[in-house]
Design an enzyme around this catalytic site. Structure first.
Site, PDB file in Angstrom:
ATOM      1  N   ASN A  96     -36.128  51.258  36.756  1.00  0.00           N
ATOM      2  CA  ASN A  96     -36.470  49.861  36.514  1.00  0.00           C
ATOM      3  C   ASN A  96     -35.182  49.122  36.122  1.00  0.00           C
ATOM      4  O   ASN A  96     -34.435  49.572  35.256  1.00  0.00           O
ATOM      5  CB  ASN A  96     -37.519  49.748  35.413  1.00  0.00           C
ATOM      6  CG  ASN A  96     -38.108  48.357  35.325  1.00  0.00           C
ATOM      7  OD1 ASN A  96     -37.402  47.387  35.100  1.00  0.00           O
ATOM      8  ND2 ASN A  96     -39.404  48.266  35.525  1.00  0.00           N
ATOM      9  N   ALA A  97     -34.938  47.993  36.737  1.00  0.00           N
ATOM     10  CA  ALA A  97     -33.682  47.261  36.543  1.00  0.00           C
ATOM     11  C   ALA A  97     -33.701  46.301  35.357  1.00  0.00           C
ATOM     12  O   ALA A  97     -32.707  45.619  35.096  1.00  0.00           O
ATOM     13  CB  ALA A  97     -33.351  46.489  37.823  1.00  0.00           C
TER      14      ALA A  97
END
Length: 133
Positions: A31-32
């Site tokens: 997840n960024a």
């Protein structure tokens, strides 16, 4: 996660299984979210340091749903019939300075509109691309 002086609320849909297991927002390494927050506001280091950076920048972090049946962690798999929505009316009373709500992904925006849109009042609503892979 919020301080009383928060001005921006970032809303996800529902925590992933990994986030629930680790008791951390956006815990999945693909997840960024935290990489983006690191670039934007310097939210780096361990989880407590990243959270502290959000709070220092008057950013609150929460999810539209507090619970729901969802096999896996895909937003598309959320069973809306089982959705339990967080209490946004109380949240906004406790955090009156929030003027902008940013949605982490289309599903978060759709669910907020469906279940809690009236609580937003005149706040600015911004849909952002999901940080999930």
């Amino acid at each position: 996660m919020a301080r009383a002086d928060a001005r921006i609320l970032v809303l996800g849909s529902l925590p992933s299984q990994r986030s629930i297991a680790e008791q951390q927002y956006y815990a999945h390494p693909q997840n960024a979210f935290w990489r983006i927050m690191g670039e934007l506001i310097g939210a780096t280091g361990g989880y407590p340091d990243r959270c502290a950076a959000l709070l220092e920048h008057h950013i609150a972090l929460w999810d539209v749903l507090k619970a729901s049946v969802r096999p896996g962690s895909m937003d598309a798999d959320i069973e809306l019939g089982s959705a339990q929505v967080n209490d946004f009316e109380v949240f906004f009373i406790q955090n009156p300075d929030i003027g902008r709500i940013c949605f982490n992904g289309r599903k978060a925006a759709q669910m907020f509109e469906r279940f809690a849109g009236a609580a937003a009042g005149a706040r600015e609503l911004i849909s952002l691309p999901s940080t999930s892979p």
